[in-house]
Design a protein around this motif. Structure first.
Motif, PDB file in Angstrom:
ATOM      1  N   GLU A   1       0.821  -1.209   0.000  1.00  0.00           N
ATOM      2  CA  GLU A   1       0.000   0.000   0.000  1.00  0.00           C
ATOM      3  C   GLU A   1       0.856   1.261   0.000  1.00  0.00           C
ATOM      4  OE1 GLU A   1       0.709  -0.933   4.307  1.00  0.00           O
ATOM      5  OE2 GLU A   1      -0.034  -2.136   2.653  1.00  0.00           O
ATOM      6  N   LYS A   2       2.127   1.119   0.329  1.00  0.00           N
ATOM      7  CA  LYS A   2       3.027   2.270   0.345  1.00  0.00           C
ATOM      8  C   LYS A   2       3.621   2.548  -1.038  1.00  0.00           C
ATOM      9  CE  LYS A   2       4.288   1.653   5.151  1.00  0.00           C
ATOM     10  NZ  LYS A   2       5.347   1.451   6.119  1.00  0.00           N
ATOM     11  N   ILE A   3       3.429   1.620  -1.974  1.00  0.00           N
ATOM     12  CA  ILE A   3       3.990   1.779  -3.320  1.00  0.00           C
ATOM     13  C   ILE A   3       2.856   2.114  -4.272  1.00  0.00           C
ATOM     14  CG2 ILE A   3       5.260   0.658  -5.175  1.00  0.00           C
ATOM     15  CD1 ILE A   3       6.388  -1.246  -3.034  1.00  0.00           C
ATOM     16  N   GLY A   4       2.821   3.343  -4.758  1.00  0.00           N
ATOM     17  CA  GLY A   4       1.796   3.756  -5.712  1.00  0.00           C
ATOM     18  C   GLY A   4       0.434   3.891  -5.073  1.00  0.00           C
TER      19      GLY A   4
ATOM     20  N   ILE B   1      -3.870   2.787  -5.336  1.00  0.00           N
ATOM     21  CA  ILE B   1      -4.684   1.623  -5.674  1.00  0.00           C
ATOM     22  C   ILE B   1      -4.998   1.618  -7.174  1.00  0.00           C
ATOM     23  CG2 ILE B   1      -6.867   2.753  -5.072  1.00  0.00           C
ATOM     24  CD1 ILE B   1      -6.169  -0.905  -4.409  1.00  0.00           C
ATOM     25  N   PHE B   2      -5.167   2.807  -7.760  1.00  0.00           N
ATOM     26  CA  PHE B   2      -5.445   2.893  -9.193  1.00  0.00           C
ATOM     27  C   PHE B   2      -4.242   2.447 -10.000  1.00  0.00           C
ATOM     28  CE2 PHE B   2      -5.522   5.205 -13.244  1.00  0.00           C
ATOM     29  CZ  PHE B   2      -6.729   4.738 -13.744  1.00  0.00           C
ATOM     30  N   SER B   3      -3.046   2.891  -9.615  1.00  0.00           N
ATOM     31  CA  SER B   3      -1.852   2.500 -10.379  1.00  0.00           C
ATOM     32  C   SER B   3      -1.570   1.001 -10.232  1.00  0.00           C
ATOM     33  CB  SER B   3      -0.633   3.320  -9.937  1.00  0.00           C
ATOM     34  OG  SER B   3      -0.302   3.043  -8.595  1.00  0.00           O
ATOM     35  N   ARG B   4      -1.823   0.447  -9.064  1.00  0.00           N
ATOM     36  CA  ARG B   4      -1.618  -0.994  -8.873  1.00  0.00           C
ATOM     37  C   ARG B   4      -2.629  -1.803  -9.672  1.00  0.00           C
ATOM     38  NH1 ARG B   4      -1.215   0.683  -3.406  1.00  0.00           N
ATOM     39  NH2 ARG B   4      -3.066  -0.528  -2.877  1.00  0.00           N
ATOM     40  N   THR B   5      -3.887  -1.347  -9.711  1.00  0.00           N
ATOM     41  CA  THR B   5      -4.911  -2.042 -10.488  1.00  0.00           C
ATOM     42  C   THR B   5      -4.616  -1.918 -11.976  1.00  0.00           C
ATOM     43  OG1 THR B   5      -6.519  -1.539  -8.760  1.00  0.00           O
ATOM     44  CG2 THR B   5      -7.391  -2.248 -10.879  1.00  0.00           C
ATOM     45  N   SER B   6      -4.162  -0.742 -12.410  1.00  0.00           N
ATOM     46  CA  SER B   6      -3.785  -0.565 -13.827  1.00  0.00           C
ATOM     47  C   SER B   6      -2.645  -1.502 -14.188  1.00  0.00           C
ATOM     48  CB  SER B   6      -3.363   0.882 -14.092  1.00  0.00           C
ATOM     49  OG  SER B   6      -4.427   1.753 -13.876  1.00  0.00           O
TER      50      SER B   6
ATOM     51  N   ILE C   1     -14.758   4.976 -13.333  1.00  0.00           N
ATOM     52  CA  ILE C   1     -15.127   6.280 -12.773  1.00  0.00           C
ATOM     53  C   ILE C   1     -13.873   7.044 -12.355  1.00  0.00           C
ATOM     54  CG2 ILE C   1     -16.363   7.427 -10.892  1.00  0.00           C
ATOM     55  CD1 ILE C   1     -18.279   4.998 -10.972  1.00  0.00           C
ATOM     56  N   TYR C   2     -12.941   6.349 -11.705  1.00  0.00           N
ATOM     57  CA  TYR C   2     -11.688   6.976 -11.277  1.00  0.00           C
ATOM     58  C   TYR C   2     -10.897   7.445 -12.499  1.00  0.00           C
ATOM     59  CZ  TYR C   2      -7.450   7.644  -8.489  1.00  0.00           C
ATOM     60  OH  TYR C   2      -6.365   8.177  -7.866  1.00  0.00           O
ATOM     61  N   LYS C   3     -10.915   6.627 -13.567  1.00  0.00           N
ATOM     62  CA  LYS C   3     -10.176   6.980 -14.781  1.00  0.00           C
ATOM     63  C   LYS C   3     -10.788   8.204 -15.454  1.00  0.00           C
ATOM     64  CE  LYS C   3      -8.077   4.586 -18.644  1.00  0.00           C
ATOM     65  NZ  LYS C   3      -7.975   3.304 -19.341  1.00  0.00           N
ATOM     66  N   ALA C   4     -12.130   8.289 -15.458  1.00  0.00           N
ATOM     67  CA  ALA C   4     -12.807   9.426 -16.085  1.00  0.00           C
ATOM     68  C   ALA C   4     -12.722  10.692 -15.233  1.00  0.00           C
ATOM     69  CB  ALA C   4     -14.269   9.073 -16.345  1.00  0.00           C
ATOM     70  N   PHE C   5     -12.758  10.532 -13.911  1.00  0.00           N
ATOM     71  CA  PHE C   5     -12.754  11.671 -12.994  1.00  0.00           C
ATOM     72  C   PHE C   5     -11.677  11.497 -11.933  1.00  0.00           C
ATOM     73  CE2 PHE C   5     -17.146  10.953 -14.399  1.00  0.00           C
ATOM     74  CZ  PHE C   5     -17.383  12.149 -15.055  1.00  0.00           C
ATOM     75  N   PRO C   6     -10.417  11.658 -12.298  1.00  0.00           N
ATOM     76  CA  PRO C   6      -9.355  11.465 -11.294  1.00  0.00           C
ATOM     77  C   PRO C   6      -9.390  12.586 -10.255  1.00  0.00           C
ATOM     78  CG  PRO C   6      -8.441  12.300 -13.346  1.00  0.00           C
ATOM     79  CD  PRO C   6      -9.883  12.023 -13.604  1.00  0.00           C
ATOM     80  N   PRO C   7      -8.950  12.298  -9.028  1.00  0.00           N
ATOM     81  CA  PRO C   7      -8.947  13.332  -7.987  1.00  0.00           C
ATOM     82  C   PRO C   7      -7.890  14.396  -8.278  1.00  0.00           C
ATOM     83  CG  PRO C   7      -7.926  11.324  -7.188  1.00  0.00           C
ATOM     84  CD  PRO C   7      -8.472  11.006  -8.538  1.00  0.00           C
ATOM     85  N   LYS C   8      -8.062  15.569  -7.678  1.00  0.00           N
ATOM     86  CA  LYS C   8      -7.102  16.645  -7.880  1.00  0.00           C
ATOM     87  C   LYS C   8      -5.731  16.266  -7.348  1.00  0.00           C
ATOM     88  CE  LYS C   8     -10.520  20.304  -7.771  1.00  0.00           C
ATOM     89  NZ  LYS C   8     -11.044  21.463  -7.074  1.00  0.00           N
ATOM     90  N   GLU C   9      -5.718  15.647  -6.182  1.00  0.00           N
ATOM     91  CA  GLU C   9      -4.466  15.173  -5.585  1.00  0.00           C
ATOM     92  C   GLU C   9      -4.546  13.663  -5.458  1.00  0.00           C
ATOM     93  OE1 GLU C   9      -3.352  17.073  -1.957  1.00  0.00           O
ATOM     94  OE2 GLU C   9      -4.305  18.950  -2.545  1.00  0.00           O
ATOM     95  N   GLU C  10      -3.476  12.979  -5.874  1.00  0.00           N
ATOM     96  CA  GLU C  10      -3.495  11.529  -5.781  1.00  0.00           C
ATOM     97  C   GLU C  10      -3.501  11.086  -4.325  1.00  0.00           C
ATOM     98  OE1 GLU C  10      -1.650   8.774  -8.691  1.00  0.00           O
ATOM     99  OE2 GLU C  10      -0.345  10.511  -8.999  1.00  0.00           O
ATOM    100  N   PRO C  11      -4.322  10.098  -3.997  1.00  0.00           N
ATOM    101  CA  PRO C  11      -4.394   9.619  -2.616  1.00  0.00           C
ATOM    102  C   PRO C  11      -3.238   8.689  -2.262  1.00  0.00           C
ATOM    103  CG  PRO C  11      -5.958   8.447  -3.985  1.00  0.00           C
ATOM    104  CD  PRO C  11      -5.320   9.474  -4.851  1.00  0.00           C
ATOM    105  N   LYS C  12      -2.072   9.270  -2.060  1.00  0.00           N
ATOM    106  CA  LYS C  12      -0.886   8.468  -1.736  1.00  0.00           C
ATOM    107  C   LYS C  12      -0.781   8.253  -0.236  1.00  0.00           C
ATOM    108  CE  LYS C  12       2.009   9.456  -5.675  1.00  0.00           C
ATOM    109  NZ  LYS C  12       3.311   9.860  -6.140  1.00  0.00           N
ATOM    110  N   TYR C  13      -0.060   7.222   0.120  1.00  0.00           N
ATOM    111  CA  TYR C  13       0.128   6.827   1.512  1.00  0.00           C
ATOM    112  C   TYR C  13       0.830   7.918   2.319  1.00  0.00           C
ATOM    113  CZ  TYR C  13       2.217   4.437   5.485  1.00  0.00           C
ATOM    114  OH  TYR C  13       2.626   4.096   6.733  1.00  0.00           O
ATOM    115  N   ASP C  14       1.822   8.556   1.730  1.00  0.00           N
ATOM    116  CA  ASP C  14       2.656   9.510   2.472  1.00  0.00           C
ATOM    117  C   ASP C  14       2.203  10.963   2.313  1.00  0.00           C
ATOM    118  OD1 ASP C  14       3.317   9.578  -0.192  1.00  0.00           O
ATOM    119  OD2 ASP C  14       5.475   9.698   0.135  1.00  0.00           O
ATOM    120  N   ARG C  15       1.029  11.198   1.741  1.00  0.00           N
ATOM    121  CA  ARG C  15       0.537  12.559   1.571  1.00  0.00           C
ATOM    122  C   ARG C  15       0.182  13.147   2.936  1.00  0.00           C
ATOM    123  NH1 ARG C  15      -4.844  13.414  -1.671  1.00  0.00           N
ATOM    124  NH2 ARG C  15      -5.749  13.200   0.401  1.00  0.00           N
TER     125      ARG C  15
END
Length: 164
Positions: free
Chosen positions: A7-10, A12-17, A36-50
């Motif tokens: 979960e610390k690497i990338g 969930i979207f990048s891992r699923t891709s 839905i995530y691909k069509a409407f990505p969040p403004k900031e990526e939900p990373k573990y270390d954010r």
């Protein structure tokens, strides 16, 4: 043995891709949220270390929430609610009655919350007795007949109509 730390690497979207690209996951078997995530990505990526944003959360309470809490604190055994009925629930009728009484007594400061509660309950009980006598109470429907009615309505739904 420690669990996976992936979960610390990338994200969930990048891992699923990555799983889809390598063939470990068929494209047809992708999760529902993927498109839905691909069509409407969040403004900031939900990373573990954010870092956690420093913002004040708003309190989302409505005027009737205090009244509803008072009603449910003192009346734990309300019963089932028929969602197919057009009438108001007993909780909503209590809130409406309480607010009406509050409007009537707003000039008087000696009226306490407890007095308003008791008077609203008395009014509801009188109204409930009248409805029972005339057999118009929609909330006295038994659970089994409500279930049968819901099943009957569900049988009329066509899945093709839902996804069009």
């Amino acid at each position: 043995m420690a669990g996976s730390r992936l979960e610390k690497i990338g994200t969930i979207f990048s891992r699923t891709s990555g799983l889809i690209q390598t063939g470990a996951l068929n494209f047809e078997d992708r999760p529902l949220w993927y498109d839905i995530y691909k069509a409407f990505p969040p403004k900031e990526e939900p990373k573990y270390d954010r870092p956690i944003p420093n913002m004040k959360l708003k309190q989302i309470f409505y005027k009737e929430d205090k009244i509803r809490a008072l009603f449910h604190r003192n009346n734990k055994q309300i019963g089932a609610i028929n969602l197919f009925s057009a009438g108001k629930s007993i909780t909503q009728r209590f809130i409406d009655t309480y607010v009406t009484l509050l409007e009537q007594y707003k000039d008087r400061e000696e009226v306490s919350e407890e007095q308003l509660y008791k008077e609203a309950i008395d009014i509801l009980n009188k109204g409930h007795q009248l409805q029972r006598d005339t057999a118009l109470d929609s909330e006295t429907i038994s659970l089994s007949s409500a279930y049968k009615e819901a099943r009957r309505k569900m049988n009329n739904i066509n899945l093709k109509d839902i996804f069009q």
